[in-house]
Write an enzyme that holds these catalytic residues in place. Structure first.
Site, PDB file in Angstrom:
ATOM      1  N   HIS A 249     -38.064  -7.359 -29.735  1.00 17.23           N
ATOM      2  CA  HIS A 249     -37.411  -6.879 -30.943  1.00 17.23           C
ATOM      3  C   HIS A 249     -36.180  -7.720 -31.286  1.00 17.23           C
ATOM      4  CE1 HIS A 249     -36.707  -3.694 -33.901  1.00 17.23           C
ATOM      5  NE2 HIS A 249     -35.426  -3.877 -33.650  1.00 17.23           N
TER       6      HIS A 249
ATOM      7  N   LYS B  92     -33.781  -7.624 -47.388  1.00 15.13           N
ATOM      8  CA  LYS B  92     -34.496  -7.747 -46.117  1.00 15.13           C
ATOM      9  C   LYS B  92     -35.399  -6.536 -45.928  1.00 15.13           C
ATOM     10  CE  LYS B  92     -33.690  -8.578 -41.202  1.00 15.13           C
ATOM     11  NZ  LYS B  92     -32.721  -8.412 -40.119  1.00 15.13           N
TER      12      LYS B  92
ATOM     13  N   HIS C 120     -39.839   0.289 -38.659  1.00 15.75           N
ATOM     14  CA  HIS C 120     -39.451   1.344 -37.724  1.00 15.75           C
ATOM     15  C   HIS C 120     -40.704   2.099 -37.319  1.00 15.75           C
ATOM     16  CE1 HIS C 120     -35.331   3.137 -36.587  1.00 15.75           C
ATOM     17  NE2 HIS C 120     -35.425   1.901 -36.201  1.00 15.75           N
TER      18      HIS C 120
ATOM     19  N   ASP D  93     -27.854  -3.619 -42.777  1.00 15.52           N
ATOM     20  CA  ASP D  93     -28.046  -5.069 -42.790  1.00 15.52           C
ATOM     21  C   ASP D  93     -27.608  -5.666 -44.123  1.00 15.52           C
ATOM     22  OD1 ASP D  93     -28.971  -5.819 -40.290  1.00 15.52           O
ATOM     23  OD2 ASP D  93     -31.030  -5.240 -40.729  1.00 15.52           O
TER      24      ASP D  93
ATOM     25  N   ASP E  72     -23.601  -4.915 -38.298  1.00 21.02           N
ATOM     26  CA  ASP E  72     -23.963  -3.524 -38.046  1.00 21.02           C
ATOM     27  C   ASP E  72     -24.530  -3.393 -36.641  1.00 21.02           C
ATOM     28  OD1 ASP E  72     -26.616  -4.735 -38.785  1.00 21.02           O
ATOM     29  OD2 ASP E  72     -27.228  -2.679 -38.387  1.00 21.02           O
TER      30      ASP E  72
ATOM     31  N   GLU F 272     -28.004   3.249 -29.034  1.00 23.91           N
ATOM     32  CA  GLU F 272     -28.327   2.870 -30.413  1.00 23.91           C
ATOM     33  C   GLU F 272     -27.920   3.969 -31.383  1.00 23.91           C
ATOM     34  OE1 GLU F 272     -32.296   1.291 -30.813  1.00 23.91           O
ATOM     35  OE2 GLU F 272     -31.925  -0.222 -29.273  1.00 23.91           O
ATOM     36  N   SER F 273     -26.827   4.658 -31.062  1.00 24.33           N
ATOM     37  CA  SER F 273     -26.289   5.635 -32.011  1.00 24.33           C
ATOM     38  C   SER F 273     -26.132   4.954 -33.363  1.00 24.33           C
ATOM     39  CB  SER F 273     -24.932   6.153 -31.535  1.00 24.33           C
ATOM     40  OG  SER F 273     -25.106   6.960 -30.408  1.00 24.33           O
TER      41      SER F 273
ATOM     42  N   SER G 239     -42.893  -6.989 -35.798  1.00 21.97           N
ATOM     43  CA  SER G 239     -43.173  -5.804 -34.998  1.00 21.97           C
ATOM     44  C   SER G 239     -44.521  -6.015 -34.311  1.00 21.97           C
ATOM     45  CB  SER G 239     -43.204  -4.573 -35.909  1.00 21.97           C
ATOM     46  OG  SER G 239     -43.690  -3.456 -35.195  1.00 21.97           O
TER      47      SER G 239
END
Lengths: 225, 748
Positions: B47, B90, B94, B116, B267, B311-312, B542
């Site tokens: 990833h 972009k 998910h 992003d 981010d 990854e909050s 992905s």
């Protein structure tokens, strides 16, 4: 006309409202909710969005913000207050308008153009609307189903406080034209004094032909007339 | 604090290979500790590192044209649209999170791609998505579809970004492995862009936004493996979104960038603090000292490992110019956002992390990242046997269609063809009051205002597109078609295609057959992008989209962005005026391989897919655009799924409030009528023009040596095609607009 567009954290139609008012010749300015001051303004507009994320319940937290005291005072002086979508929800939560806005009947967010029939053309928000026209104005909300107890409804009806009803393109109310299950097809109401209007549809999104409708202008034209 | 001893076994459990574990030991000159192992494992996950794809991705056209930054340089692509403005866009997947927790998986997918964009200084002006599910007859698929749509809606609506376009397809291969790709387009003044860089010895490093909790730890690693029976247990790996926090973060970030107080900002998405600190440092050739005790946390007793890998959502890492700390704090205070100074930039290129008085990690950031020390693999590839077999399919063996009208109704009722208004009416498509062409047509169009709200007379058209079935049957040409079809969609609205972003959804790259599909698709995409002069600005890969039962169709989703130079050029897809003349641009061949007709009528996914001549495609698109700019074209619609018959029906009824009938005569020639009507030949449009422009249009296409066929006229309340099809508009409209809602409201 000098107009205040009140910005809560989470307001997201604030820029749209400012643009709409500016198009109509207002001197429009953003007023940050923490400042709590509306002196010098002729109109207070509460824009759409998700103030405080609509957490708990739409408008339930924003009504405690410092600016709401100023809005109440402003309204008490008879000055015009316009609440659109989330702004309408905040006004009902703050007790400046009766009733409540519940989740849409289908329990989903709905965004699409609808038609409105203006029921009372003698208000300062509707006087420029030609009689017998259906206004094409979009809605975009998840909690827009107007509700009130039977007594309250009767009062709204008797006092002509129901300003807009959902209708079809010909201006007739019918169940198929009521997008969210609002009681008595109610899309917008005014307070008893006639200076605080709340409506779920977004007139500020119907200001230019290129966006699909200019019918929102009729409401702002009423205000300056 | 107790940390487990680091062994090869533990490294393997972290998804690292033996070779990679050795490489880490070599980089550090010692065995990593537990926290460091965690850092490397996420940074070298597929990833974050693109280790199995980057060698192929580098073959794409990734610069030139109007691109202001090359692909991979920043968080998102940046394209010049004139007047000192740029669009920033972009797409990202998910998929895995959405497979186990559809609502939050999709919501945080939207949140991540929004960040992003605004981390570059751009205000998001449009959101798009591309979704794939198994067939809706299956209750689990309806649950996933419903949850994903609600997740996208609730997040984007609250944030105040209109979700304006997208695509949804249903195929058996996505059973248990849905695809959720989210795209954002933003607008920025070119002189106010921000970069994801850390530099300047002593500059303070701030974390801004939500507190750090235990959610989403190893989300990046989870995304880098196949889904399995155990995936349900990974539900806690899925983060939880808070769109209100994101809205505050958006406003505060833009305010800080515009105030000029930042050196850089990034981010925190995949791999959280780890990824942002290492990538920003590596980009600036510098290092950082980070004190994890200063990170605002949501729960007691978190370890350094957990804080680094959390990854909050709704967090940013900002390097503030020294001396501007107070101003940064004031902006965050205004927006009720937490901000904490957690460290500083150092000249020495090392990431040094401290926690509770101890140094818990010391890593050279450059060694962690893509383009630096992250591994790059050239995977083995082998053509899958099914491809040649499918291409040998003999269509003449198919029984002829007896009743074309029945066949048409079958194709036209396919959930892949019918209107998706059930989906997009749950999205706020109009917030910001700039949406000039709403969803439902070819591409969505959003008017451009300058960042300070002035009109420009320009607009951006955007569309996502990919026919996975095509790519499955012919990966190279299938990917070319994904590019050219998204370009056709954009051109049909009156826009010049500018650039693309891509989201490459594939299976396990370690399987040679899978990697063949990937390699071929990337090659095809590159060829089409070069031909159309639409470079790839970046995107996302992905892999591992496989469930225990099967792999998904290879699905390289294209997000195409185009520029409408003058609002007068805006062209809808639907017929508008009684008496207008209808033309078909392009040539119809007997091409039903991989078509919606073949699938719906015969239940087959086979054959070779439609041919494509890239030069002809480009010429056709440019000719249509020229005709639109001359004011000749009243409507234009791309011909795709369901062929000419479905496209004509759509032209009649897409404008639900004001449908227009049509009477059309076509010459089937020697072709079976059904092949003609449902052929998915490329490079075709249906256009309507007023009679006064008939001559101009015909002469122009003749001079360009491009095929243009007169089909008939707009009018009446029915769609009639030759003697074979005659249907009232109400019936078409009922099927088109009610089918999906009916399928979704089914209980059990």
């Amino acid at each position: 006309m000098k107009s205040a567009v009140i910005v809560f954290p989470g307001s997201n139609c604030d820029h749209d409202m400012l643009r709409a008012l500016t198009l109509m010749g207002h001197r429009a300015e953003f007023v940050w909710h923490k400042t709590g001051n509306l002196s010098g303004y002729d109109l207070a507009a509460l824009p759409g969005g998700f103030s405080y994320g609509d957490y708990l319940r739409a408008g339930a937290i924003a009504r405690f913000s410092a600016i709401m005291k100023a809005v109440a005072d402003f309204a008490a002086k008879g000055k015009p207050v316009l609440g659109v979508c989330n702004g309408f929800q905040v006004l009902t939560e703050a007790g400046l308008l009766p009733g409540a806005l519940l989740r849409n009947q289908n329990l989903r967010f709905i965004c699409r153009p609808v038609y409105l029939r203006a029921e009372n053309l003698r208000t300062r928000f509707t006087q420029a609307i030609p009689p017998g026209t259906a206004l094409k104005i979009p809605i975009a909300h998840g909690e827009g189903r107007f509700h009130i107890d039977p007594q309250g409804l009767k009062q709204l009806q008797d006092r002509e406080q129901i300003v807009f009803r959902y209708a079809n393109a010909r201006g007739e109310t019918d169940p198929g034209a009521n997008p969210n299950g609002s009681l008595d097809h109610i899309a917008g109401i005014i307070n008893r004094e006639g200076n605080v209007l709340g409506m779920m549809p977004h007139p500020e999104r119907a200001m230019e032909a290129i966006l699909g409708s200019e019918d929102g202008r009729r409401i702002f034209e009423s205000l300056v007339a | 604090m107790h940390q487990p001893p680091v062994t090869l076994t533990l490294a393997l459990q972290h998804g690292l290979s033996e070779e990679e574990f050795e490489r880490i030991q070599k980089i550090l000159g010692r065995t990593p500790n537990f926290t460091e192992l965690g850092i490397f494992s996420v940074m070298w996950s597929e990833h974050c590192s693109y280790k199995n794809s980057i060698a192929e991705l580098k073959k794409l056209p990734r610069s030139g044209g109007r691109l202001l930054v090359s692909a991979g340089e920043e968080n998102a692509g940046l394209v010049d649209i004139g007047g000192g403005l740029a669009v920033c866009f972009k797409i990202e997947s998910h998929n895995h999170p959405s497979a186990v927790e559809p609502y939050q998986g999709a919501a945080t997918g939207v949140g991540g791609i929004m960040r992003d964009i605004f981390t570059m200084g751009a205000r998001p002006i449009a959101a798009l998505n591309s979704l794939r599910f198994g067939r809706l007859e299956n209750a689990r698929n309806r649950y996933l579809f419903d949850g994903v749509v609600r997740g996208i809606a609730d997040y984007g609506n609250c944030l105040g970004v209109p979700t304006v376009a997208g695509e949804v397809y249903f195929e058996d291969c996505y059973d248990g492995n849905p695809l959720v790709n989210a795209m954002t387009v933003g607008i920025v003044a070119q002189r106010q862009t921000a970069s994801a860089i850390a530099k300047g010895d002593g500059n303070p490093v701030f974390i801004i936004g939500s507190r750090t909790g235990r959610d989403g730890i190893h989300g990046a690693t989870f995304a880098s493996e196949e889904l399995s029976e155990d995936s349900e247990a990974k539900r806690p790996n899925v983060q939880v979104g808070d769109p209100f926090a994101e809205k505050l973060l958006l406003e505060a970030t833009l305010e800080m960038i515009q105030a000029g107080i930042l050196v850089g900002i990034q981010d925190m998405g995949a791999a959280g603090i780890t990824c942002s600190t290492t990538e920003m440092s590596a980009k600036g050739g510098s290092g950082m000292i980070i004190d994890l005790d200063k990170v605002p946390v949501r729960e007691e007793g978190m370890s350094a490992y957990e804080i680094m890998l959390s990854e909050s959502q709704e967090r940013m890492l900002a390097v503030v110019k020294k001396g501007c700390e107070a101003e940064a704090r004031a902006i965050c205070d205004k927006w009720d956002l937490l901000c904490a100074e957690i460290g500083r930039v150092i000249a020495e290129p090392l990431l040094k992390v401290f926690y509770r008085g101890e140094q818990v990690a010391e890593i050279p950031p450059h060694e962690c990242v893509l383009g630096g020390g992250a591994p790059v693999y050239h995977r083995e590839y082998r053509k899958p046997a099914y491809i040649d077999e499918a291409q040998r399919f003999d269509f003449s063996t198919l029984p002829a269609v007896e009743n074309l009208q029945t066949a048409f109704l079958k194709v036209f009722s396919s959930p892949n063809v019918v209107s998706k208004h059930w989906v997009y009416e749950q999205y706020d498509t109009q917030v910001q009051a700039n949406t000039t062409l709403l969803p439902g047509g070819d591409a969505a169009v959003v008017r451009i205002l300058t960042p300070d709200g002035k009109d420009t007379n320009k607009a951006i058209a955007a569309k996502t597109d990919c026919n996975g079935r095509y790519v499955y049957l012919n990966p190279r040409r299938g990917a070319q078609i994904a590019v050219v079809e998204s370009a056709r969609n954009v051109v049909a609205t009156g826009a010049q295609p500018l650039a693309v972003t891509n989201c490459l959804n594939f299976g396990n790259p370690y399987k040679p057959e899978m990697f063949y599909l990937f390699r071929e698709a990337v090659a095809g995409m590159g060829e089409a992008c070069r031909a159309l002069e639409t470079p790839v600005t970046g995107g996302n890969v992905s892999f591992y989209n496989e469930s225990p039962e099967n792999a998904v169709y290879p699905t390289p989703t294209i997000g195409m962005v185009g520029l409408v130079e003058d609002l007068a050029h805006l062209t809808p897809a639907y017929f508008r005026q009684e008496g207008d003349l209808i033309y078909l641009v392009g040539e119809t061949k007997a091409e039903i391989g991989g078509s919606e007709f073949l699938k719906e009528y015969y239940g087959l996914v086979t054959g070779d897919i439609p041919s494509l001549d890239l030069e002809l495609e480009k010429k056709t698109q440019q000719a249509l655009l020229a005709a639109i700019r001359r004011g000749w074209i009243r409507s234009a619609h791309d011909v795709s799924d369901g062929g000419l018959a479905a496209a004509l029906a759509e032209c009649c009824i897409i404008n639900r409030e004001k449908p227009s009938g049509a009477t059309v005569k076509v010459d089937f020639g020697a072709m079976r009528p059904e092949w003609f009507l449902f052929s998915e030949s490329q490079s075709r449009f249906i256009v309507s023009v007023s009679a006064e422009h008939r001559k101009g249009l015909e002469t122009f296409f003749k001079s360009q040596l491009l095929p243009l066929t007169y089909l008939g006229a707009v009018g009446g309340k029915r769609l009639k095609i030759n003697e074979v099809l005659d249907l009232p508009l109400e019936k078409l409209s009922e099927i088109y607009f009610e089918t999906m809602g009916r399928m979704m409201e089914t209980e059990a």
